[in-house]
Design a protein around this motif. Structure first.
Motif, mmCIF file in Angstrom:
data_model
loop_
_atom_site.group_PDB
_atom_site.id
_atom_site.type_symbol
_atom_site.label_atom_id
_atom_site.label_comp_id
_atom_site.label_asym_id
_atom_site.label_seq_id
_atom_site.Cartn_x
_atom_site.Cartn_y
_atom_site.Cartn_z
ATOM 1 N N TYR A 13 0.802 -1.306 0.014
ATOM 2 C CA TYR A 13 -0.080 -0.161 0.063
ATOM 3 C C TYR A 13 1.195 1.225 -0.057
ATOM 4 O O TYR A 13 2.096 0.986 0.176
ATOM 5 C CB TYR A 13 -1.079 0.241 1.091
ATOM 6 N N ARG A 14 0.950 2.126 -0.141
ATOM 7 C CA ARG A 14 1.091 3.805 -1.271
ATOM 8 C C ARG A 14 0.229 5.002 -0.624
ATOM 9 O O ARG A 14 -0.645 4.982 -0.999
ATOM 10 C CB ARG A 14 1.546 3.551 -2.498
ATOM 11 N N PRO A 15 0.808 5.258 0.859
ATOM 12 C CA PRO A 15 -0.517 6.485 1.528
ATOM 13 C C PRO A 15 -0.530 7.101 -0.369
ATOM 14 O O PRO A 15 0.391 7.701 -0.900
ATOM 15 C CB PRO A 15 0.609 6.681 2.389
ATOM 16 N N ARG A 16 -1.825 7.789 0.325
ATOM 17 C CA ARG A 16 -2.310 8.928 -1.007
ATOM 18 C C ARG A 16 -1.807 9.912 -0.047
ATOM 19 O O ARG A 16 -1.967 10.629 -1.116
ATOM 20 C CB ARG A 16 -3.811 9.169 -0.942
ATOM 21 N N TYR A 17 -1.312 9.852 1.002
ATOM 22 C CA TYR A 17 -1.452 11.532 1.731
ATOM 23 C C TYR A 17 0.290 11.199 2.202
ATOM 24 O O TYR A 17 0.654 10.555 2.520
ATOM 25 C CB TYR A 17 -2.119 12.358 2.582
ATOM 26 N N ALA A 38 -2.684 -1.627 7.585
ATOM 27 C CA ALA A 38 -4.164 -0.842 7.566
ATOM 28 C C ALA A 38 -3.407 0.491 9.048
ATOM 29 O O ALA A 38 -5.060 1.472 8.213
ATOM 30 C CB ALA A 38 -4.460 -2.360 8.649
ATOM 31 N N GLU A 39 -3.136 0.818 9.765
ATOM 32 C CA GLU A 39 -3.050 2.008 9.873
ATOM 33 C C GLU A 39 -2.815 3.140 9.477
ATOM 34 O O GLU A 39 -3.921 4.228 9.387
ATOM 35 C CB GLU A 39 -2.107 1.697 11.135
ATOM 36 N N TYR A 40 -2.064 3.353 7.763
ATOM 37 C CA TYR A 40 -1.965 4.095 6.724
ATOM 38 C C TYR A 40 -2.978 4.354 6.156
ATOM 39 O O TYR A 40 -3.448 5.399 5.685
ATOM 40 C CB TYR A 40 -1.328 3.816 5.975
ATOM 41 N N ILE A 41 -4.043 2.794 5.816
ATOM 42 C CA ILE A 41 -5.166 2.414 5.490
ATOM 43 C C ILE A 41 -6.374 4.290 5.819
ATOM 44 O O ILE A 41 -7.244 4.761 5.880
ATOM 45 C CB ILE A 41 -5.793 1.343 4.837
ATOM 46 N N THR A 42 -5.715 3.907 7.285
ATOM 47 C CA THR A 42 -7.289 4.239 8.064
ATOM 48 C C THR A 42 -7.594 5.460 8.673
ATOM 49 O O THR A 42 -8.378 6.160 7.965
ATOM 50 C CB THR A 42 -7.026 3.525 9.503
ATOM 51 N N ASN A 45 -7.746 7.314 4.665
ATOM 52 C CA ASN A 45 -9.339 6.853 4.917
ATOM 53 C C ASN A 45 -10.112 8.059 5.896
ATOM 54 O O ASN A 45 -11.263 8.830 4.769
ATOM 55 C CB ASN A 45 -10.294 5.667 5.243
ATOM 56 N N VAL A 46 -9.447 8.437 7.353
ATOM 57 C CA VAL A 46 -9.970 9.913 7.481
ATOM 58 C C VAL A 46 -9.985 11.169 6.654
ATOM 59 O O VAL A 46 -11.148 11.779 6.576
ATOM 60 C CB VAL A 46 -9.958 9.654 9.250
ATOM 61 N N ASP A 73 -17.568 16.077 13.963
ATOM 62 C CA ASP A 73 -18.055 15.504 13.127
ATOM 63 C C ASP A 73 -17.393 13.800 11.973
ATOM 64 O O ASP A 73 -17.629 13.208 12.458
ATOM 65 C CB ASP A 73 -18.724 15.869 11.940
ATOM 66 N N THR A 74 -16.349 14.533 11.467
ATOM 67 C CA THR A 74 -15.877 13.448 10.921
ATOM 68 C C THR A 74 -14.842 12.156 11.318
ATOM 69 O O THR A 74 -14.999 11.052 11.269
ATOM 70 C CB THR A 74 -14.970 14.185 9.790
ATOM 71 N N LEU A 75 -14.328 12.660 12.665
ATOM 72 C CA LEU A 75 -13.846 11.246 13.309
ATOM 73 C C LEU A 75 -15.073 10.772 14.307
ATOM 74 O O LEU A 75 -14.833 9.082 14.393
ATOM 75 C CB LEU A 75 -13.194 12.109 14.523
ATOM 76 N N LYS A 76 -16.252 11.503 14.835
ATOM 77 C CA LYS A 76 -17.739 10.739 14.682
ATOM 78 C C LYS A 76 -17.955 9.649 14.613
ATOM 79 O O LYS A 76 -17.988 8.527 14.390
ATOM 80 C CB LYS A 76 -18.404 11.176 15.688
#
Length: 230
Positions: A13-17, A38-42, A45-46, A73-76
């Motif tokens: 996986y290559r991070p998008r940011y 998985a942590e990079y993906i999470t 995604n947020v 709100d996004t985090l919740k």
């Protein structure tokens, strides 16, 4: 944001940011903590979810508040809750985050969207600070439910901060990029100390102190309760 050449620890996986929070994941992986794709993906995604929602055309107080509430709100909606004692990787893996991780997710979103968000601190606590164009700022307490404004005087009272500690830049100052990195090294040191890996703890504390001597809680000596930004 601290620059990096690219991802260092991924199976495919290559991070998008590329944000400071991504750099912290790299640092934790290099230091021996269990960091996976998985942590990079999470994190990606947020950030992507917030990026679709956060809109700001002028750096004004009303637009700033709207943007900050949208991030909260996004985090919740992404399932994040609060808990003490997590590193960035653990917080993203479990979606249970402390003030340090939550504030750095805010910062990661801000770096991606282009929001004037910085970090600041009280004893054992980190929060975000919005920098207005006219040189003023306001604090945003990310761990409140819901997140909310909080004045310096409220932090002074709640955390019993001495005036000289503020004057010396120990607390309630706006973090530089070096201080942000120092905070991360300090937290890694705290975790190693709790595992009685004192050599690794001291290595991280020394790195923190080289970057920043002003924060009162950075310490190369093991202390019984491992005080830090946790």
């Amino acid at each position: 944001m601290a620059k990096r050449d690219g991802p260092i620890c991924h199976s495919g996986y290559r991070p998008r940011y590329q944000t400071t929070a991504h750099l912290f994941l790299d640092m934790e992986k290099e230091d021996g903590f269990p960091v996976t794709d998985a942590e990079y993906i999470t994190l990606d995604n947020v950030i992507a979810r917030a990026k679709k929602m956060v809109r700001i055309t002028n750096n004004t107080f009303p637009e700033a508040i709207t943007a900050l509430r949208t991030i909260d709100d996004t985090l919740k909606e992404s399932g994040f809750t609060n808990q003490n004692g997590t590193l960035v990787s653990e917080g993203l893996r479990r979606k249970i985050v402390n003030c340090h991780v939550r504030s750095n997710i805010y910062k990661a979103i801000a770096e991606t969207v282009g929001l004037p968000i910085a970090l600041s601190n009280a004893p054992g606590h980190v929060f975000v600070r919005w920098l207005l164009e006219d040189g003023r700022y306001f604090n945003w307490e990310t761990t409140s439910n819901p997140a909310k404004l909080r004045k310096n005087k409220e932090y002074r009272s709640k955390f019993n901060i001495a005036p000289e500690a503020i004057e010396n830049g120990n607390y309630l100052s706006t973090f530089t990029s070096e201080q942000v990195l120092a905070m991360q090294y300090n937290n890694q040191g705290v975790f190693w100390k709790r595992k009685h890996q004192f050599h690794k703890a001291v290595v991280n504390y020394v790195k923190a102190l080289k970057l920043d001597h002003s924060k009162a809680e950075f310490d190369v000596l093991p202390r019984p309760k491992g005080r830090g930004f946790l």
